[in-house]
Design an enzyme around this catalytic site. Structure first.
Site, mmCIF file in Angstrom:
data_model
loop_
_atom_site.group_PDB
_atom_site.id
_atom_site.type_symbol
_atom_site.label_atom_id
_atom_site.label_comp_id
_atom_site.label_asym_id
_atom_site.label_seq_id
_atom_site.Cartn_x
_atom_site.Cartn_y
_atom_site.Cartn_z
ATOM 1 N N LYS A 114 4.706 -14.938 -12.774
ATOM 2 C CA LYS A 114 5.131 -14.522 -11.390
ATOM 3 C C LYS A 114 5.128 -12.734 -10.978
ATOM 4 O O LYS A 114 5.472 -13.121 -9.873
ATOM 5 C CB LYS A 114 6.854 -14.866 -11.439
ATOM 6 C CG LYS A 114 7.047 -16.046 -11.847
ATOM 7 C CD LYS A 114 8.195 -17.139 -11.565
ATOM 8 C CE LYS A 114 8.315 -18.401 -12.110
ATOM 9 N NZ LYS A 114 9.365 -19.006 -11.031
ATOM 10 N N LYS A 195 1.971 -26.287 -14.380
ATOM 11 C CA LYS A 195 2.889 -27.351 -14.588
ATOM 12 C C LYS A 195 3.669 -27.845 -12.702
ATOM 13 O O LYS A 195 3.357 -26.561 -11.950
ATOM 14 C CB LYS A 195 4.036 -26.491 -15.384
ATOM 15 C CG LYS A 195 5.194 -25.839 -13.885
ATOM 16 C CD LYS A 195 5.844 -25.348 -15.318
ATOM 17 C CE LYS A 195 7.771 -24.272 -14.165
ATOM 18 N NZ LYS A 195 8.207 -24.633 -13.649
ATOM 19 N N LYS A 198 8.777 -26.033 -8.308
ATOM 20 C CA LYS A 198 9.068 -26.209 -7.056
ATOM 21 C C LYS A 198 8.068 -24.853 -5.666
ATOM 22 O O LYS A 198 8.849 -24.935 -4.597
ATOM 23 C CB LYS A 198 10.405 -25.515 -6.875
ATOM 24 C CG LYS A 198 11.742 -26.330 -7.706
ATOM 25 C CD LYS A 198 13.133 -25.825 -7.612
ATOM 26 C CE LYS A 198 14.260 -25.558 -8.554
ATOM 27 N NZ LYS A 198 14.316 -24.592 -8.987
HETATM 28 P P1 ATP Z 1 9.963 -22.808 -9.718
HETATM 29 O O1 ATP Z 1 8.671 -22.864 -9.793
HETATM 30 O O2 ATP Z 1 10.902 -21.953 -8.449
HETATM 31 O O3 ATP Z 1 10.321 -21.631 -10.842
HETATM 32 P P2 ATP Z 1 10.850 -25.008 -11.315
HETATM 33 O O4 ATP Z 1 10.529 -26.238 -11.018
HETATM 34 O O5 ATP Z 1 10.202 -24.594 -12.486
HETATM 35 O O6 ATP Z 1 11.414 -23.582 -10.561
HETATM 36 P P3 ATP Z 1 13.541 -24.488 -12.829
HETATM 37 O O7 ATP Z 1 14.629 -24.021 -12.183
HETATM 38 O O8 ATP Z 1 12.574 -23.176 -12.785
HETATM 39 O O9 ATP Z 1 12.506 -24.836 -11.705
HETATM 40 O O10 ATP Z 1 13.859 -25.025 -13.374
HETATM 41 C C1 ATP Z 1 14.733 -25.990 -14.133
HETATM 42 C C2 ATP Z 1 14.536 -26.886 -15.225
HETATM 43 O O11 ATP Z 1 13.307 -27.118 -14.736
HETATM 44 C C3 ATP Z 1 14.302 -26.018 -16.383
HETATM 45 O O12 ATP Z 1 15.209 -26.137 -17.538
HETATM 46 C C4 ATP Z 1 12.727 -26.249 -16.558
HETATM 47 O O13 ATP Z 1 11.428 -25.934 -18.162
HETATM 48 C C5 ATP Z 1 12.951 -27.408 -16.094
HETATM 49 N N1 ATP Z 1 11.798 -27.379 -15.464
HETATM 50 C C6 ATP Z 1 10.656 -26.950 -14.647
HETATM 51 N N2 ATP Z 1 9.575 -26.984 -14.117
HETATM 52 C C7 ATP Z 1 8.770 -28.390 -15.407
HETATM 53 C C8 ATP Z 1 7.936 -29.085 -15.287
HETATM 54 N N3 ATP Z 1 6.721 -29.418 -14.745
HETATM 55 N N4 ATP Z 1 8.269 -30.393 -16.113
HETATM 56 C C9 ATP Z 1 9.119 -30.344 -17.279
HETATM 57 N N5 ATP Z 1 10.403 -29.596 -17.208
HETATM 58 C C10 ATP Z 1 10.332 -28.645 -16.426
#
Ligand code: ATP
Ligand code: LTN
Length: 334
Positions: A114, A195, A198
């Site tokens: 990040k 991965k 968001k």
């Molecule tokens: P950002 O992209 O803004 O960092 P994020 O999509 O990673 O956000 P978070 O709020 O950080 O989302 O994560 C919420 C939960 O979703 C965490 O337990 C994280 O491990 C899970 N998670 C996030 N992305 C994935 C993915 N691609 N596959 C499975 N689990 C995920």
């Protein structure tokens, strides 16, 4: 007290919830609700660690809370609250920060990713995992259900809990991550080596919980595929189709070998057509509840207020012990 082990997890209000968040984390929180004494938090303080729009943060917090309720988090069985409503998180974060080392925080993969390419890296981004550790151990959580990307942060949490206990005496439960073998790392539809996230600038890389059916059909149709035409699970050689098979399998509750059998001799396009319908059907009840909650935002706010009151009671009792162990504050008058 329920006598069940406590589970804690958090989600950032940084954007629309996608099926990676759902399959990797939220769905498991819902499925395991009877197994644990559950606490879930919308971690708005974490969402401040990258540049953000203050006027959007509050509405995103409500949106994410609505999505969790719509997905099946039941406030009777789980505490649901907003992190910044419970001040003890930041206080414990400071205390744990005195135990964490610069070297271990610098090694965090999420921090490296990040901060990559930014000229100005906020110290909050560096401290992010210390706040996460505080979130978890403040409630003596034994289990932390998360996606694969959070494994390193939970390991750091364990190290900090152990270090505190060794320095100041047995105080915190040392938590275990709960990462499922399937769905813990759903990949981007645009690039199966990254991965689903968001914050990916390409909105077609993810399917959001609120995406209407036609949008889901379009995104699945456009999802990248591998060379060849066989619908077969092989993460090394067929990462894109393997990712789509995982999504299909979890939404339809059909095993991957069974799906391989069903699609033997059929091409990618028939598989994708069915996959889109399976996702649409899986999200339909969540979307219906989301619409109901959108018409009634008061329900969500009241649920979060009640959740914060319950979380605060637990957190303030724990912090009284922590302060005493660390030698903070005044001695009692006799
Ligand atoms: P950002 O992209 O803004 O960092 P994020 O999509 O990673 O956000 P978070 O709020 O950080 O989302 O994560 C919420 C939960 O979703 C965490 O337990 C994280 O491990 C899970 N998670 C996030 N992305 C994935 C993915 N691609 N596959 C499975 N689990 C995920
Ligand atoms: N860092 C996590 C969100 C998060 C979290 C937590 C997860 C903050 N505090 C406590 C589990 C437990 C993320 O980026 N997914």
């Amino acid at each position: 007290m329920t006598g069940k082990p406590r589970a804690f997890s958090g989600i950032q209000p940084t954007g629309g919830i996608h099926i990676g968040n759902y399959l990797g984390a939220i769905r498991n929180w819902v499925l395991q609700q009877d197994q644990y004494d559950n606490i879930f938090s919308i971690v708005d303080l974490h969402a401040m660690t990258l540049p953000y729009d203050a006027s959007e943060l509050r509405s995103r917090t409500i949106e994410v809370a609505s999505a969790l309720l719509a997905a099946g988090i039941d406030p009777q069985r789980s505490i649901l609250f907003v992190q910044s409503d419970v001040r003890e998180h930041t206080e414990l974060c400071w205390i744990l920060g005195t135990l964490a080392t610069f070297g271990e925080l610098r090694r965090m993969t999420q921090f490296k990713e990040k901060s990559k390419g930014s000229e100005r890296v906020g110290a909050g981004l560096f401290f992010y995992p210390v706040l996460q550790a505080a979130d978890i151990i403040l409630y003596d959580a034994a289990v932390v259900p998360v996606g694969e990307d959070q494994k390193q942060h939970i390991e750091l949490t364990r190290d900090l809990a152990l270090r505190f206990n060794n320095t100041f005496g047995e105080t915190f439960v040392v938590p275990e991550p709960d990462i499922k073998p399937a769905g813990a790392r759903i990949m981007s539809l645009a690039d199966p080596t990254k991965k689903m996230s968001k914050s990916d600038p390409d909105p077609d890389s993810r399917i959001e919980l609120r995406d209407p059916p036609d949008e889901i059909r379009r995104k699945v149709r456009r999802a990248v595929t591998d060379s060849g035409a066989e619908v077969r699970f092989d993460e090394e050689r067929k990462p894109a189709i393997s990712n789509l098979l995982t999504i299909y399998s979890l939404f339809a509750d059909v095993s991957i070998p069974e799906l391989e059998r069903r699609y033997a001799g059929k091409g990618y396009s028939e598989f994708k057509r069915d996959l889109a319908e399976v996702i649409i059907t899986g999200l339909q009840p969540i979307q219906q509840r989301l619409d109901e909650l959108a018409a009634n935002p008061g329900i969500v706010i009241r649920t979060l207020q009640a959740g914060a009151a319950r979380a605060r009671a637990l957190a303030s009792a724990k912090m009284a012990v922590v302060r005493e162990r660390c030698g903070l504050g005044l001695p009692p008058l006799d």
